[in-house]
Write a protein that holds these residues in place. Structure first.
Motif, short mmCIF file in Angstrom:
data_model
loop_
_atom_site.label_atom_id
_atom_site.label_comp_id
_atom_site.label_asym_id
_atom_site.label_seq_id
_atom_site.Cartn_x
_atom_site.Cartn_y
_atom_site.Cartn_z
N VAL A 128 -112.60 -51.05 4.14
CA VAL A 128 -113.17 -50.20 3.10
C VAL A 128 -113.28 -48.76 3.59
O VAL A 128 -112.96 -47.81 2.85
N GLY A 129 -113.71 -48.58 4.84
CA GLY A 129 -113.81 -47.23 5.38
C GLY A 129 -112.47 -46.53 5.45
O GLY A 129 -112.37 -45.33 5.16
N THR A 130 -111.43 -47.28 5.83
CA THR A 130 -110.08 -46.69 5.88
C THR A 130 -109.61 -46.29 4.49
O THR A 130 -109.03 -45.21 4.31
N LEU A 131 -109.85 -47.14 3.51
CA LEU A 131 -109.42 -46.83 2.14
C LEU A 131 -110.22 -45.66 1.56
O LEU A 131 -109.67 -44.85 0.81
N ARG A 132 -111.48 -45.56 1.92
CA ARG A 132 -112.30 -44.46 1.40
C ARG A 132 -111.84 -43.11 1.92
O ARG A 132 -112.03 -42.09 1.27
N ARG A 133 -111.22 -43.10 3.09
CA ARG A 133 -110.70 -41.85 3.64
C ARG A 133 -109.33 -41.49 3.09
O ARG A 133 -108.80 -40.42 3.39
N ASP A 134 -108.76 -42.38 2.29
CA ASP A 134 -107.45 -42.15 1.69
C ASP A 134 -107.64 -41.70 0.25
O ASP A 134 -108.04 -42.49 -0.60
N PRO A 135 -107.37 -40.43 -0.08
CA PRO A 135 -107.61 -39.96 -1.45
C PRO A 135 -106.75 -40.68 -2.49
O PRO A 135 -107.20 -40.90 -3.62
N MET A 136 -105.53 -41.07 -2.13
CA MET A 136 -104.69 -41.81 -3.07
C MET A 136 -105.25 -43.19 -3.35
O MET A 136 -105.20 -43.66 -4.49
N ALA A 137 -105.80 -43.83 -2.33
CA ALA A 137 -106.41 -45.14 -2.54
C ALA A 137 -107.65 -45.03 -3.42
O ALA A 137 -107.86 -45.87 -4.31
N VAL A 138 -108.46 -44.00 -3.20
CA VAL A 138 -109.66 -43.81 -4.02
C VAL A 138 -109.29 -43.53 -5.46
O VAL A 138 -109.87 -44.10 -6.40
N ALA A 139 -108.30 -42.65 -5.66
CA ALA A 139 -107.90 -42.31 -7.03
C ALA A 139 -107.32 -43.51 -7.75
O ALA A 139 -107.66 -43.78 -8.92
N SER A 140 -106.43 -44.27 -7.10
CA SER A 140 -105.82 -45.43 -7.75
C SER A 140 -106.86 -46.52 -8.01
O SER A 140 -106.83 -47.16 -9.08
N PHE A 141 -107.77 -46.73 -7.07
CA PHE A 141 -108.82 -47.74 -7.30
C PHE A 141 -109.73 -47.33 -8.46
O PHE A 141 -110.16 -48.18 -9.24
N THR A 142 -110.00 -46.05 -8.58
CA THR A 142 -110.83 -45.56 -9.69
C THR A 142 -110.15 -45.84 -11.03
O THR A 142 -110.79 -46.28 -11.99
N VAL A 143 -108.85 -45.60 -11.09
CA VAL A 143 -108.11 -45.86 -12.33
C VAL A 143 -108.12 -47.37 -12.65
O VAL A 143 -108.35 -47.77 -13.80
N ILE A 144 -107.89 -48.19 -11.64
CA ILE A 144 -107.89 -49.65 -11.86
C ILE A 144 -109.27 -50.11 -12.33
O ILE A 144 -109.39 -50.90 -13.27
N ALA A 145 -110.32 -49.62 -11.67
CA ALA A 145 -111.67 -50.01 -12.06
C ALA A 145 -111.99 -49.57 -13.48
O ALA A 145 -112.63 -50.31 -14.25
N ALA A 146 -111.54 -48.37 -13.85
CA ALA A 146 -111.78 -47.87 -15.21
C ALA A 146 -111.09 -48.76 -16.24
O ALA A 146 -111.68 -49.09 -17.29
N PHE A 147 -109.87 -49.17 -15.97
CA PHE A 147 -109.16 -50.04 -16.91
C PHE A 147 -109.80 -51.42 -16.98
O PHE A 147 -109.89 -52.02 -18.06
N LEU A 148 -110.23 -51.94 -15.85
CA LEU A 148 -110.89 -53.25 -15.85
C LEU A 148 -112.19 -53.20 -16.65
O LEU A 148 -112.48 -54.11 -17.43
N LEU A 149 -112.97 -52.15 -16.44
CA LEU A 149 -114.21 -52.01 -17.20
C LEU A 149 -113.92 -51.84 -18.69
O LEU A 149 -114.63 -52.40 -19.54
N ALA A 150 -112.88 -51.07 -19.02
CA ALA A 150 -112.52 -50.90 -20.42
C ALA A 150 -112.09 -52.21 -21.05
O ALA A 150 -112.42 -52.50 -22.21
N ALA A 151 -111.36 -53.03 -20.29
CA ALA A 151 -110.93 -54.32 -20.82
C ALA A 151 -112.12 -55.25 -21.03
O ALA A 151 -112.19 -55.96 -22.05
N LEU A 152 -113.05 -55.25 -20.07
CA LEU A 152 -114.22 -56.13 -20.20
C LEU A 152 -115.15 -55.67 -21.31
O LEU A 152 -115.79 -56.49 -21.98
N ALA A 153 -115.26 -54.35 -21.49
CA ALA A 153 -116.18 -53.80 -22.49
C ALA A 153 -115.42 -53.25 -23.69
O ALA A 153 -115.86 -52.29 -24.32
N ALA A 154 -114.29 -53.88 -24.04
CA ALA A 154 -113.47 -53.39 -25.15
C ALA A 154 -114.24 -53.39 -26.46
O ALA A 154 -114.17 -52.43 -27.24
N ASP A 155 -114.97 -54.46 -26.72
CA ASP A 155 -115.75 -54.53 -27.97
C ASP A 155 -116.81 -53.44 -28.02
O ASP A 155 -117.03 -52.80 -29.06
N LEU A 156 -117.46 -53.21 -26.87
CA LEU A 156 -118.51 -52.19 -26.81
C LEU A 156 -117.92 -50.79 -27.00
O LEU A 156 -118.47 -49.96 -27.74
#
Length: 312
Positions: free
Chosen positions: A24-52
């Motif tokens: 986790v520490g290695t990935l947090r120091r990688d800006p590309m990993a942080v940006a891509s994980f943020t996008v993935i998390a946003a899509f997952l949250l959008a899918a789970l909360a689609a009705d909302l």
């Protein structure tokens, strides 16, 4: 025997601390990993909360709004009918809220992509690790089956198969099963290569000499050492599974209406690209972003887990 005569079992690879916190520490120091994980998390949250999310504007992906269309069925207003009530505009001919279609389509695409990947990884890991470790006639048979599947026109077969299944059969679970059953050969070949190398390592040979059972060695020593490879391959295969579902829906043999699907929406939007380009841009951008994010995160995960690809 002198110390210089001892042959080391490990290759000359720079050591690296392991563990979940270190990863986790290695990935947090990688800006590309942080940006891509943020996008993935946003899509997952959008899918789970689609009705909302769609309910924030009082819309859903099924209600028609004919009053938002002109006499030719085109959305009224700028950007395909973009407004405070319809953030992405509306769908031509029907007037359905495009934002609701996109977020509910994320639920369909991510469900199919992630679940099909898990099915393929499970089958590929079992087949690959057993064929690589046990070898013999079993490995030869599995290798020939994998070669046949690599040369088999799987997409054509999927299109033909999806076209003949009963219409009352739930499409998403069936698509997951079919894509997963045909998606395991690449994983099997990668895991098999790792298992072939590991079975010759000193700690495995020593376990055999001490009388350890084969399955205990496979589960206790071989499998944990291919875990990082499996995780990396899983993150890289997910976007291809999402794209396969999108292609099937694009060709009209995937998820059936009225279930939202990015692939089917893109297919329908092509006819309106000149008069209502936003109808194509939003679902296509969502599909592009999620596949790109998974690919980038998979590369970052590989760099973090493999010391031979350590970044300078």
């Amino acid at each position: 025997m002198t110390a210089t005569g001892v042959v080391r079992d490990d290759a000359a690879v720079p050591s690296r601390k392991t563990g979940f916190r270190t990863l986790v520490g290695t990935l947090r120091r990688d800006p590309m990993a942080v940006a891509s994980f943020t996008v993935i998390a946003a899509f997952l949250l959008a899918a789970l909360a689609a009705d909302l999310l769609s309910g924030l504007t009082g819309n859903d992906p099924y209600t028609y709004h004919q009053d938002l269309l002109d006499g030719r069925g085109q959305p009224v207003g700028w950007g395909g009918g973009i407004s405070a009530a319809h953030w992405f505009g509306v769908e031509p001919l029907t007037g359905r809220d495009l934002f609701s279609i996109v977020v509910h389509g994320a639920r369909t695409s991510l469900f199919v992509g992630i679940t099909a990947t898990l099915v393929a990884v499970l089958i590929g890991t079992i087949v690959g690790i057993t064929s690589g470790y046990f070898g013999g006639w079993y490995d030869r048979v599995v290798s020939r089956v994998v070669d046949v599947l690599f040369g088999f026109p799987i997409l054509v077969f999927l299109i033909a198969l999806m076209a003949v299944i009963p219409p009352d059969l739930p499409r998403p679970p069936f698509i997951v099963l079919i894509i997963g059953l045909f998606g395991w050969p690449p994983i099997s070949r990668i895991v098999r290569g790792q298992a072939l190398a590991l079975r010759e390592r000193n700690f495995v040979v020593a376990s055999k000499a001490m009388g350890a059972r084969s399955w205990r060695i496979v589960l206790g020593q071989v499998l944990p050492n291919v875990g990082a490879t499996i995780v990396i391959v899983t993150s890289i295969i997910i976007p291809s599974m999402i794209a396969t579902e999108a292609v099937l829906s694009f060709l009209g043999v995937g998820v059936t209406p009225p279930t939202p699907s990015w692939g089917r929406t893109i297919n329908e939007a092509i006819l309106w690209v000149r008069t209502s380009p936003m109808y194509l841009i939003f679902p296509a951008a969502a599909l592009f972003l999620i596949t790109l994010a998974f690919n980038v995160f998979g590369d970052s995960l590989r760099d973090a887990l493999d010391p031979r690809t350590a970044r300078r």
